[in-house]
Design an enzyme around this catalytic site. Structure first.
Site, short mmCIF file in Angstrom:
data_model
loop_
_atom_site.label_atom_id
_atom_site.label_comp_id
_atom_site.label_asym_id
_atom_site.label_seq_id
_atom_site.Cartn_x
_atom_site.Cartn_y
_atom_site.Cartn_z
N GLU A 33 0.85 -1.21 0.00
CA GLU A 33 0.00 0.00 0.00
C GLU A 33 0.88 1.25 0.00
O GLU A 33 1.89 1.32 0.69
CB GLU A 33 -0.90 -0.04 1.24
CG GLU A 33 -2.26 0.55 1.03
CD GLU A 33 -3.11 -0.21 0.01
OE1 GLU A 33 -3.01 0.12 -1.20
OE2 GLU A 33 -3.87 -1.11 0.40
N HIS A 34 0.47 2.23 -0.80
CA HIS A 34 1.24 3.46 -1.01
C HIS A 34 2.64 3.14 -1.54
O HIS A 34 3.60 3.84 -1.26
CB HIS A 34 1.32 4.30 0.28
CG HIS A 34 0.00 4.96 0.60
ND1 HIS A 34 -0.37 6.17 0.05
CD2 HIS A 34 -1.05 4.56 1.35
CE1 HIS A 34 -1.59 6.50 0.48
NE2 HIS A 34 -2.03 5.53 1.26
N ASP A 36 2.86 2.21 -4.99
CA ASP A 36 2.87 2.35 -6.46
C ASP A 36 3.57 3.63 -6.92
O ASP A 36 4.43 3.61 -7.80
CB ASP A 36 1.46 2.21 -7.07
CG ASP A 36 0.40 3.16 -6.52
OD1 ASP A 36 0.69 3.92 -5.57
OD2 ASP A 36 -0.73 3.14 -7.05
N GLY A 120 -16.47 5.88 -2.30
CA GLY A 120 -15.66 6.33 -1.16
C GLY A 120 -15.29 5.22 -0.20
O GLY A 120 -14.95 5.47 0.95
N GLY A 122 -12.86 2.99 -0.74
CA GLY A 122 -11.48 2.52 -0.94
C GLY A 122 -11.40 1.34 -1.89
O GLY A 122 -10.40 0.62 -1.91
N LEU A 123 -12.45 1.14 -2.70
CA LEU A 123 -12.43 0.04 -3.66
C LEU A 123 -12.22 0.56 -5.09
O LEU A 123 -12.46 -0.13 -6.06
CB LEU A 123 -13.73 -0.77 -3.58
CG LEU A 123 -14.03 -1.38 -2.23
CD1 LEU A 123 -15.37 -2.10 -2.22
CD2 LEU A 123 -12.93 -2.35 -1.83
N ASP A 170 -4.61 1.34 -9.17
CA ASP A 170 -6.06 1.14 -9.23
C ASP A 170 -6.54 0.94 -10.67
O ASP A 170 -7.33 0.05 -10.97
CB ASP A 170 -6.79 2.33 -8.60
CG ASP A 170 -6.45 2.49 -7.14
OD1 ASP A 170 -5.73 1.63 -6.59
OD2 ASP A 170 -6.88 3.49 -6.52
N TYR A 220 -3.24 12.68 0.74
CA TYR A 220 -2.60 11.73 -0.17
C TYR A 220 -1.45 12.43 -0.92
O TYR A 220 -0.32 11.94 -0.97
CB TYR A 220 -3.63 11.18 -1.17
CG TYR A 220 -3.09 10.15 -2.12
CD1 TYR A 220 -3.20 8.80 -1.84
CD2 TYR A 220 -2.46 10.53 -3.30
CE1 TYR A 220 -2.70 7.84 -2.72
CE2 TYR A 220 -1.95 9.59 -4.18
CZ TYR A 220 -2.07 8.24 -3.89
OH TYR A 220 -1.56 7.31 -4.77
#
Ligand code: GAF
Length: 393
Positions: A33-34, A36, A120, A122-123, A170, A220
């Site tokens: 996570e975070h 990419d 909203g 997170g998908l 994503d 972000y």
């Protein structure tokens, strides 16, 4: 969903020609996570919740879009595509804008968008909208784009029209997803490998905090800048370092810690997460789901304490399953500040855990807890239908 989109298309555009329908899924990410936008690795997959777009050409140069979720329309001339205050059209218009900037000719079209990816949560509903739009316009106007080009266009649309300087994960997952597989994606080279997701009696359970991550875009972008700052400080001593992918803990200790503890903490999380993912992929290949699960808990610790992108509700849900023998891994997922936790959980235990957590969560936050069992599906694709289905919709 297909019927719902057809029905809406018929209702909103009764005189339009028959539409094509595209399905583009939301995504999960097992670990990484975070990572990419730091040129690390990620391990996402497309899921069974998706955005649907129905689209056909118009005879003029007007763009007509309608969103089922909002029961709202937006109309703009192809010469005047701009960021809309309504927000939701931006994920569509951003893609049109990117295509126009690359000199593709986009004429008028009618479009309906709907789906069952919770917004909203997170998908990556936004990436799914962008990918569905890019795929639809590519087909409608015969642009000849590859899937990777569409991914890059969709990602850029998110930067320019939604203001989130996201990485590629994503959009890539939505476009390239493969049934029952996760994608081990190297976000530097964009090389990827499909790894079968064999969970042996376990399932992927998503627990939705119902906290919409609406404050997340500035935070972000700030995290991204903090990572870049860390890299810049290391680069003063080593020009071969291009991103946190190239950075070691020793480099952080030597060149970042003396300058700024907060930036150090941020970078430390990412450097460790990139390593963790590589180990996690090996776990998966060796069928050691338990070891992978343990790493997910550690990722959550890092995201919560060092990267600081979690929130009380997410922490609560991870804490609540941490000592449960039936849950072998759990963590917050995606950009953060709300959305879902991802849990690897024994199939028979799902209902029991959900009914244990729901009242606890309600009592703690006065919010409902939703849950979904995610199955892994193919990426962006056409949805076929018979003409008779259109007429009767
Ligand atoms: C969001 C972004 F869009 C992704 O690119 C990724 O950075 C993710 O947050 C965190 O891993 O979903």
């Amino acid at each position: 969903m297909k019927n719902q989109v057809l029905e809406q298309f018929n209702k909103i555009y009764p005189d339009a020609s028959s539409p094509i329908i595209i399905r583009s899924p939301g995504r999960i990410n097992i670990i990484g996570e975070h990572a990419d936008y730091n040129e690390g690795f990620v391990l996402p997959a497309a899921i069974d919740k998706a955005i649907y777009v129905a689209i056909s050409k118009r005879d003029d140069d007007e763009i007509h879009v309608y969103a089922g979720d909002y029961n709202e329309s937006h109309v703009v001339h192809t010469d005047a595509v701009a960021i809309s205050e309504k927000h939701w059209p931006n994920y569509i218009l951003g893609v049109v804008d990117q295509l126009q900037k690359r000199s593709y000719k986009i004429a008028g079209f009618n479009l309906v968008i709907d789906g069952d990816v919770p917004l909203g949560a997170g998908l990556s509903s936004s990436a799914a909208v962008e990918c569905a739009t890019a795929f639809a316009l590519n087909e409608l106007f015969g642009l000849g784009l590859t899937r990777l080009e569409m991914v890059q266009i969709a990602q850029k649309a998110e930067h320019t029209f939604a203001g989130v300087m996201c990485g590629i994960m994503d959009q890539f997952a939505s476009m390239f997803g493969k049934k029952d597989h996760v994608i081990q994606l190297d976000c530097r080279s964009i090389e990827y490998e499909y790894v079968p997701l064999e969970l042996k009696g376990y399932k992927i359970l998503l627990l939705n905090t119902n906290v919409k991550h609406s404050l997340s875009s500035s935070a972000y972008n700030e995290r991204r800048e903090q990572c870049e700052q860390g890299v810049a400080w290391v680069r003063e001593y080593n020009k071969d370092v291009l991103s946190l992918r190239d950075v070691t803990m020793q480099m952080l200790d030597d060149h970042v810690l003396p300058k700024d503890e907060l930036i150090y903490k941020r970078c430390k999380y990412v450097v460790e997460e990139i390593q963790r993912l590589l180990q996690g992929c090996k776990d998966l290949q060796h069928g050691d789901v338990n070891a992978l699960g343990k790493k997910m808990f550690r990722t959550h610790e890092g995201l919560s304490k060092e990267y600081e992108v979690s929130c009380e509700e997410l922490d609560f849900l991870v804490d609540a399953v941490k000592d449960d023998v039936d849950v072998i891994g759990a963590r917050m997922m995606g950009g953060g500040f709300g959305g879902c936790t991802i849990n690897i959980i024994k199939e028979e235990a799902i209902e029991g855990i959900a009914s244990r957590l729901k009242p606890l969560y309600k009592q703690a936050f006065d919010k409902d807890l939703d849950y979904y069992i995610a199955s892994i599906e193919d990426g962006t694709s056409f949805v076929t239908y018979e003409l008779s289905e259109l007429k009767s919709a």
